[in-house]
Design an enzyme around this catalytic site. Structure first.
Site, short mmCIF file in Angstrom:
data_model
loop_
_atom_site.label_atom_id
_atom_site.label_comp_id
_atom_site.label_asym_id
_atom_site.label_seq_id
_atom_site.Cartn_x
_atom_site.Cartn_y
_atom_site.Cartn_z
N TYR A 16 79.58 -50.52 96.38
CA TYR A 16 79.40 -49.73 95.35
C TYR A 16 78.24 -50.37 94.40
O TYR A 16 78.12 -51.71 94.34
CB TYR A 16 80.59 -49.46 94.51
N HIS B 168 84.19 -55.06 100.30
CA HIS B 168 85.11 -56.34 100.01
C HIS B 168 86.63 -55.82 99.48
O HIS B 168 86.98 -54.96 99.01
CB HIS B 168 84.58 -57.44 98.95
N HIS C 195 89.77 -57.53 97.66
CA HIS C 195 90.34 -58.64 96.58
C HIS C 195 91.80 -59.05 97.15
O HIS C 195 92.45 -58.34 97.57
CB HIS C 195 90.56 -58.22 95.49
N ARG D 107 77.41 -54.23 95.37
CA ARG D 107 78.42 -55.26 95.84
C ARG D 107 78.61 -54.88 97.29
O ARG D 107 78.74 -53.64 97.56
CB ARG D 107 79.99 -55.23 94.80
N TYR E 116 87.15 -47.31 92.66
CA TYR E 116 88.24 -47.98 92.26
C TYR E 116 89.19 -46.70 91.45
O TYR E 116 88.27 -45.87 90.84
CB TYR E 116 88.24 -49.04 91.55
#
Lengths: 235, 237
Positions: free
Chosen positions: A146, A159, A161, A156, A107
Site C-alpha cells: 500500500y 508485511h 506485524h 510499503r 487496514y
C-alpha cells in the site's frame, strides 16, 4: 558482586532509532545518548505465560474470525516458525500478536484512507502462543502492498506485524515479516533501517513442506529474541 | 504420486533470508506503524487493578472487531491503587497521537510476577500481574491504574535495593524500536540512593521522577518527551 552484570552490546542487526529516510523518526528519536544500565530484576522479569489472563483467548485463523460469515478474499497462507533465544533454544508459552492489511493492502483502521476495498470477512488480527518447542503457526491472507506518505510514490512492501513479549521485559520485540519475492523491500525506508545483511532476517522463506495441499501456501519465519538460555543474560 | 516419484526438485537454493544459518541472530525491530490500534492495545489493558476497560482506542476500529478485546476479569489486588498519567510529545513539543505505552511493575510488596523472581519471603499477589498497555489518546495522553510498587532488589539474593519504580516502554509511528525508561515517585523513599537513578546525569534525573498531582486515587504525572529539549532519559538494556 553478582548484582551489577551488564547487558551485552546491541546486536548489529538492530536498526537505529533515527533513520532520516523514514521521515517521522526525525522528531521522535532521542538526541541524548541512551543511559546504560546493568541487569536488574525489573527488566529480567516479565509477564511470561500470562497472555490469556491479560488479553483473552488465542485466534490462529485470521481468515475466519471476522464478523462476516464467509472467508477472507486473497491468497491463503500459513506462517509457521519457532521463537528462539540467541543460543537457539526454544522460547515456549510466549504470545505472538499479529496484525496486517488485507489482500488489497487496506487496514480496518479508521485512519487508513488508502482507496482500496475493505474485506468484510477479514480484520487482520490474531494471536498465537508458542508450544513447548517454541513453535507457532497461524493461517491468514497474504497482505497487499500500500502507498504511504513518506515521500513521493512511497509504497510499503507487503508485511505482517508481529509482536512478542518473551520471557522478560528486556526481551520485548515488535517486528515485521516480509515476503521473499517482493521488490519493494529494498526501496522501503522502514525495512532499510535494518542494515544489510541483517535485513534478510526479516524475509520469510517459502516452504513446500509448510504448504498445505489444496489449501494454503506455506512460509517459515523464525523469531530470535534477546538473551541466552532465556534469562538472565550471559555477560 | 509424490514429487520425488516424478522427479520434481525440492525448494531451489533460496536467497539469503530468515532461514539462512549464516544470518542467525536477533530478529531486528520494526516500528508498530500508525495502525496498531486494532491489534495491540486491549480493553482494560491500562487498568492493572481490574474493573475498567481503559487502554484501547475503540474509536479507531469497527465495533465488530471486539473479538480481540476479551480480557477475562481478575481478582482483587492488594495495595494502594494509583493513577499514572502523562502526555507523549515530540521534538517540537507537539503531542504524539499515535504512540503506545507499556508498563511493567512489581506488586505492592515488591515482588515481580514470573519465575525469574523466586523470592519466597515476598508474597505474590494472585490478582496482580503488573503488565499494562495503553494506546495514547488523540491528544497524546495516557492513564494507567495500578498499584504503587514496593522496593525491589537489583537482583534476587542481592542486598542492594532500588526505589519503587515502574519500567516503561514507548512505541509508535516513527519509533523504529521501543524506547525504554522508568518512572519513579517523587514522594517515595529511596530515590536518592537508587542505583539506576545514580547513573543518570543529575540535570536530567527529574525527567524520571513523577510528581503527585492529585488524590483519590493518588495520581502521578509522567510526561514523556521523545526528542530534544527536556528529552526523557531512555535506557540501553
Amino acid at each position: 558482586m553478582p548484582d551489577a552484570r551488564p547487558y551485552r552490546a546491541e546486536d548489529p542487526g538492530q536498526p537505529p532509532s533515527l533513520f532520516p529516510p523514514y521521515r517521522s523518526t526525525a522528531l521522535r528519536s532521542p538526541r541524548q545518548p541512551l543511559v546504560r544500565v546493568p541487569q536488574t530484576l525489573t527488566e529480567i522479569t516479565g509477564p511470561a505465560g500470562t497472555w490469556e489472563a491479560l488479553m483473552g483467548p488465542a485466534l490462529a485463523d485470521l481468515t475466519r474470525h471476522a464478523r462476516g460469515s464467509g472467508e477472507a478474499i486473497g491468497q491463503r497462507i500459513i506462517v509457521s516458525g519457532r521463537v528462539l533465544d540467541e543460543d537457539a533454544r526454544p522460547v515456549p508459552d510466549t504470545v505472538v500478536e499479529i496484525w496486517q492489511a488485507n489482500a488489497a493492502g487496506r487496514y480496518i483502521h479508521r485512519n487508513d484512507q488508502w482507496n482500496a476495498p475493505l474485506d468484510p470477512n477479514f480484520t487482520g488480527t490474531g494471536r498465537v502462543v508458542t508450544d513447548a518447542q517454541g513453535r507457532y503457526r497461524f493461517t491468514t491472507i497474504r497482505p497487499g502492498a500500500y502507498p504511504w506518505g513518506n515521500h513521493r510514490n512511497a509504497w510499503r512492501p507487503a508485511h505482517i506485524h508481529l509482536s512478542l513479549l518473551g520471557p522478560a521485559f528486556a526481551t520485548r520485540l515488535v517486528t515485521q515479516l516480509y515476503f521473499p519475492d517482493d521488490p519493494l523491500i529494498e526501496i522501503d525506508p522502514i525495512a532499510n533501517a535494518v542494515p544489510r545483511p541483517y535485513r534478510n532476517r526479516l524475509v520469510a522463506r517459502f516452504d513446500i513442506d509448510t504448504t498445505a495441499p489444496n489449501h494454503a501456501l506455506g512460509y517459515v519465519f523464525d523469531i530470535v529474541l534477546r538473551g541466552r538460555d532465556a534469562t538472565p543474560w550471559e555477560p | 504420486m509424490t514429487d520425488d516419484a516424478i522427479g520434481l526438485p525440492r525448494n531451489p537454493d533460496p536467497r539469503p533470508d530468515n532461514q539462512d544459518p549464516a544470518l542467525f541472530g536477533q530478529t531486528p525491530w520494526q516500528t508498530v506503524g500508525p495502525f496498531f490500534h486494532y491489534g495491540l492495545p486491549w480493553k482494560g489493558g491500562a487498568d492493572l487493578v481490574g474493573g475498567s476497560d481503559i487502554g484501547a482506542r475503540t474509536d479507531l476500529f469497527p465495533e465488530e472487531h471486539d473479538v480481540l478485546h476479551l480480557a477475562p476479569p481478575r481478582g482483587p489486588v492488594r495495595g494502594k491503587t494509583i493513577a499514572l498519567v502523562g502526555t507523549v510529545r515530540d521534538g517540537e513539543g507537539r503531542p504524539v497521537p499515535d504512540a503506545m505505552i507499556e508498563i511493567w511493575g512489581a506488586n505492592a510488596a515488591g515482588r515481580y510476577h514470573g519465575a525469574a523472581d523466586d523470592r519466597e519471603d515476598v508474597a505474590l499477589d494472585p490478582g496482580f500481574i503488573g503488565f499494562g498497555r495503553a494506546a495514547v489518546s488523540a491528544e497524546g495522553s495516557f492513564r494507567f491504574l495500578t498499584v504503587k510498587p514496593g522496593p525491589v532488589p537489583i537482583q534476587v539474593g542481592g542486598n542492594r535495593w532500588q526505589a519503587p519504580h515502574i519500567a516503561v516502554g514507548v512505541f509508535g509511528r516513527g519509533l523504529i524500536k521501543r524506547l525504554v525508561t522508568r518512572v519513579y515517585f517523587a514522594d517515595a523513599d529511596g530515590n536518592e540512593e537508587d542505583p539506576i537513578l545514580a547513573r543518570v546525569p543529575e540535570a536530567r534525573r527529574h525527567t524520571l521522577i513523577a510528581p503527585r498531582i492529585g488524590a483519590d486515587p493518588p495520581t502521578y504525572r509522567f510526561d514523556i518527551v521523545l526528542s530534544g529539549e527536556g528529552e526523557t532519559v531512555f535506557f540501553a538494556l
